[in-house]
Motif scaffolding. Structure first.
Motif, PDB file in Angstrom:
ATOM      1  N   GLN A  87       0.839  -1.206   0.000  1.00  0.00           N
ATOM      2  CA  GLN A  87       0.000   0.000   0.000  1.00  0.00           C
ATOM      3  C   GLN A  87       0.872   1.254   0.000  1.00  0.00           C
ATOM      4  N   PHE A  88       1.958   1.211   0.746  1.00  0.00           N
ATOM      5  CA  PHE A  88       2.832   2.376   0.841  1.00  0.00           C
ATOM      6  C   PHE A  88       3.486   2.670  -0.518  1.00  0.00           C
ATOM      7  N   ILE A  89       4.006   1.601  -1.174  1.00  0.00           N
ATOM      8  CA  ILE A  89       4.636   1.780  -2.487  1.00  0.00           C
ATOM      9  C   ILE A  89       3.630   2.315  -3.489  1.00  0.00           C
ATOM     10  N   GLN A  90       2.425   1.762  -3.445  1.00  0.00           N
ATOM     11  CA  GLN A  90       1.381   2.190  -4.377  1.00  0.00           C
ATOM     12  C   GLN A  90       1.050   3.660  -4.177  1.00  0.00           C
ATOM     13  N   SER A 108      15.907   3.718   2.879  1.00  0.00           N
ATOM     14  CA  SER A 108      15.891   4.183   4.278  1.00  0.00           C
ATOM     15  C   SER A 108      14.505   4.639   4.711  1.00  0.00           C
ATOM     16  N   VAL A 109      13.712   5.109   3.724  1.00  0.00           N
ATOM     17  CA  VAL A 109      12.347   5.541   4.032  1.00  0.00           C
ATOM     18  C   VAL A 109      11.512   4.353   4.488  1.00  0.00           C
ATOM     19  N   LEU A 110      11.741   3.207   3.858  1.00  0.00           N
ATOM     20  CA  LEU A 110      10.958   2.015   4.196  1.00  0.00           C
ATOM     21  C   LEU A 110      11.257   1.534   5.614  1.00  0.00           C
ATOM     22  N   ASP A 115       5.667  -0.201  12.402  1.00  0.00           N
ATOM     23  CA  ASP A 115       4.910  -1.461  12.294  1.00  0.00           C
ATOM     24  C   ASP A 115       5.141  -2.206  10.991  1.00  0.00           C
ATOM     25  N   LEU A 116       6.089  -1.721  10.164  1.00  0.00           N
ATOM     26  CA  LEU A 116       6.351  -2.431   8.914  1.00  0.00           C
ATOM     27  C   LEU A 116       7.222  -3.668   9.177  1.00  0.00           C
ATOM     28  N   ILE A 117       8.301  -3.472   9.929  1.00  0.00           N
ATOM     29  CA  ILE A 117       9.207  -4.566  10.273  1.00  0.00           C
ATOM     30  C   ILE A 117       9.253  -4.701  11.798  1.00  0.00           C
ATOM     31  N   THR A 118       8.949  -5.855  12.310  1.00  0.00           N
ATOM     32  CA  THR A 118       8.950  -6.094  13.763  1.00  0.00           C
ATOM     33  C   THR A 118       9.828  -7.300  14.090  1.00  0.00           C
ATOM     34  N   ILE A 119      10.416  -7.257  15.301  1.00  0.00           N
ATOM     35  CA  ILE A 119      11.240  -8.369  15.787  1.00  0.00           C
ATOM     36  C   ILE A 119      10.445  -9.115  16.851  1.00  0.00           C
TER      37      ILE A 119
END
Length: 293
Positions: A87-90, A108-110, A115-119
């Motif tokens: 959705q973000f890329i779109q 770096s923006v990504l 909440d995009l990448i979680t550990i």
């Protein structure tokens, strides 16, 4: 057997890339107060841990720390929300077309998107983890118990030594008792003669009876007998295998009461000095007993 309520134990065990460390500190307390401190994931063991500790101790504040670490215990993994990224890329492409923006989208923006990448941490409990934790706690408890027994012996030696001092003081008071009674009777008779200004005949049975009654009120024979009895009881209880702290505390209260009565009844300077010394030794024993289980 007298046991102190102060002790320390540290136990560590390793298995399957996991390290368990148990540390126990124990101090004096009126009752048994167990304070476990460990990760919330092991709350299911709390009842078993408390039951295990109760097998070793009956009084005292027991702080129990459990630390578990190792690669075999916690596995980390990365999770990406691909739908959110799509959705973000779109939306970025739409923004470029609408406003005529140039350039590529920096990576770096990504990474800065929330909440995009979680550990995620996944706890993997080995099959024998519970048994190893309880075994480690038992080993630490044994160390604490050994320390409490050793210190208890030292405390008991000091208590019995002071009890011997008190026994000797009581015997000194007892040896002077008859002289004090005679002096008391003589003093009563002299004061009565001074009051009526007439010598009292020694054959006056009624007068001697009254003097005897007055002298009896100042007699400390019963208190001496009870003090000997309390000291015998203290020595007897010191040999018991069960916890004796509360028993000793009770008997010391009774001894202090008898000592106060002896001091209030006696008008003899020497007995008063011995009574003060006796009460001082009783107080020192009470301080030691406060740390006995």
């Amino acid at each position: 057997m007298a046991k102190s309520m102060t002790g320390y134990g540290l136990s560590t065990t390793q298995f399957e890339n996991t390290t368990i460390t148990v540390e126990i500190r124990s101090v004096n307390h009126r009752f048994l107060d167990i304070i476990p401190k460990y990760p919330r994931t092991f709350l299911f063991l709390e009842d078993k841990i408390k039951m295990l500790v109760k097998n070793f101790f009956s009084r005292g504040r027991v702080e129990l720390h459990i630390n578990i670490e190792g690669e075999g215990f916690v596995q980390k993994s990365i999770s990406t929300d691909w739908k959110l990224l799509d959705q973000f890329i779109q939306q970025l492409k739409v923004a470029k077309e609408r406003y005529g923006l140039q350039g590529e989208i920096p990576f770096s923006v990504l990474t800065q998107l929330p909440d995009l990448i979680t550990i995620q941490e996944n706890e993997e409990k080995p099959d024998n983890l519970q048994e190893n934790i309880l075994a480690c706690i038992e080993d630490a408890c044994l160390q604490v118990l050994e320390m409490r027994i050793e210190e208890g012996k030292n405390l008991l030696d000091d208590i019995l030594e002071r009890a011997t001092i008190i026994r000797n003081i009581v015997r000194s008071i007892e040896s002077r008792r008859e002289n004090v009674i005679d002096e008391y009777r003589t003093r009563i008779k002299q004061r009565m003669e001074e009051y009526i200004e007439d010598p009292i005949t020694v054959d006056s049975s009624r007068l001697h009876q009254e003097i005897a009654l007055l002298a009896e009120k100042g007699d400390i024979a019963e208190e001496i007998t009870r003090l000997h009895s309390h000291l015998d009881q203290l020595e007897e209880w010191s040999k018991l295998e069960e916890p004796i702290g509360r028993k000793l505390d009770f008997i010391l209260q009774e001894m202090n009461r008898e000592a106060n009565t002896v001091g209030s009844k006696s008008t003899d300077t020497k007995i008063s000095e011995w009574t003060v010394a006796m009460k001082s030794e009783i107080e020192r024993i009470k301080e030691q007993v406060q740390n006995i289980e």
